[in-house]
Design a protein around this motif. Structure first.
Motif, short mmCIF file in Angstrom:
data_model
loop_
_atom_site.label_atom_id
_atom_site.label_comp_id
_atom_site.label_asym_id
_atom_site.label_seq_id
_atom_site.Cartn_x
_atom_site.Cartn_y
_atom_site.Cartn_z
N MET A 1 0.85 -1.18 0.00
CA MET A 1 0.00 0.00 0.00
C MET A 1 0.89 1.24 0.00
SD MET A 1 -3.17 1.38 0.36
CE MET A 1 -4.09 -0.11 0.66
N LYS A 2 0.68 2.10 -1.00
CA LYS A 2 1.46 3.34 -1.12
C LYS A 2 0.53 4.53 -1.11
CE LYS A 2 4.83 3.79 -3.93
NZ LYS A 2 5.60 3.86 -5.17
N ILE A 3 0.84 5.49 -0.25
CA ILE A 3 0.00 6.68 -0.08
C ILE A 3 0.87 7.92 -0.20
CG2 ILE A 3 -1.54 7.94 1.46
CD1 ILE A 3 -2.09 5.15 2.82
N LEU A 4 0.42 8.87 -1.01
CA LEU A 4 1.09 10.16 -1.16
C LEU A 4 0.15 11.25 -0.65
CD1 LEU A 4 3.47 11.87 -2.27
CD2 LEU A 4 2.23 11.95 -4.45
N VAL A 137 -7.90 2.14 4.20
CA VAL A 137 -6.61 1.44 4.10
C VAL A 137 -6.69 0.05 4.73
CG1 VAL A 137 -4.17 1.48 4.70
CG2 VAL A 137 -5.33 3.59 4.00
N LYS A 138 -7.08 0.00 5.99
CA LYS A 138 -7.06 -1.25 6.74
C LYS A 138 -7.84 -2.37 6.05
CE LYS A 138 -6.72 -2.47 11.55
NZ LYS A 138 -7.09 -2.15 12.91
N PRO A 139 -9.04 -2.09 5.49
CA PRO A 139 -9.77 -3.17 4.81
C PRO A 139 -9.02 -3.75 3.61
CG PRO A 139 -11.24 -1.34 5.27
CD PRO A 139 -9.83 -0.86 5.59
N GLN A 140 -8.10 -3.00 3.03
CA GLN A 140 -7.37 -3.47 1.85
C GLN A 140 -6.08 -4.20 2.20
OE1 GLN A 140 -6.99 -0.78 -1.48
NE2 GLN A 140 -8.63 0.50 -0.68
#
Length: 141
Positions: A1-4, A137-140
């Motif tokens: 998981m990548k978040i910007l 996020v957490k569900p993925q």
């Protein structure tokens, strides 16, 4: 998981959001950037995050150009006031979101009032990004 996390200056709100997201789950990749990166962190933001137990003093204020060629699961803009225009991200993104916050670095008045704005916005960022983390996020993971 990548978040910007994206904003204009990448010195305050995006840095705080970056710090909180990383503290929620060290296994996700979090970066922050600005369309007009200031090149430095706002010291009140660093101090406010330290008070919350999160050290962002080692973060860098980076231009969004650095991340355009990467793939992102989420790109989140955090600009807030009506006078601010949120930057657009033209890179490869699965999900674009906006979670807006006032910019405490624009607060004027006494030192006490300015500091209270940093604390207010920091706490709003924590709450907003924790909700994002738990719902998106957490569900993925």
């Amino acid at each position: 998981m990548k978040i910007l996390v994206l904003c204009t200056g990448n010195s305050c709100r995006s840095q705080m959001a970056h710090g909180f997201l990383q503290s929620f789950d060290e296994n996700i990749t979090v970066c922050s950037a600005g369309t007009e990166a200031s090149g430095k962190l706002n010291q009140n933001a660093v101090k406010a995050m330290a008070e919350a137990g999160i050290d962002i003093s080692g973060h860098t204020s980076d231009s969004v150009q650095k991340y355009l060629n990467e793939e992102w699961d989420f790109v989140i803009t955090v600009c807030g006031g009506a006078n601010e225009s949120c930057p657009a991200f033209t890179g490869n993104v699965k999900n674009r979101l906006h979670i807006g916050f006032d910019d405490p670095s624009h607060a004027t008045g006494t030192d006490e009032f300015i500091w209270s704005e940093f604390i207010r916005v920091r706490d709003e960022i924590k709450e907003g990004f924790y909700k994002f983390y738990t719902e998106e996020v957490k569900p993925q993971l």
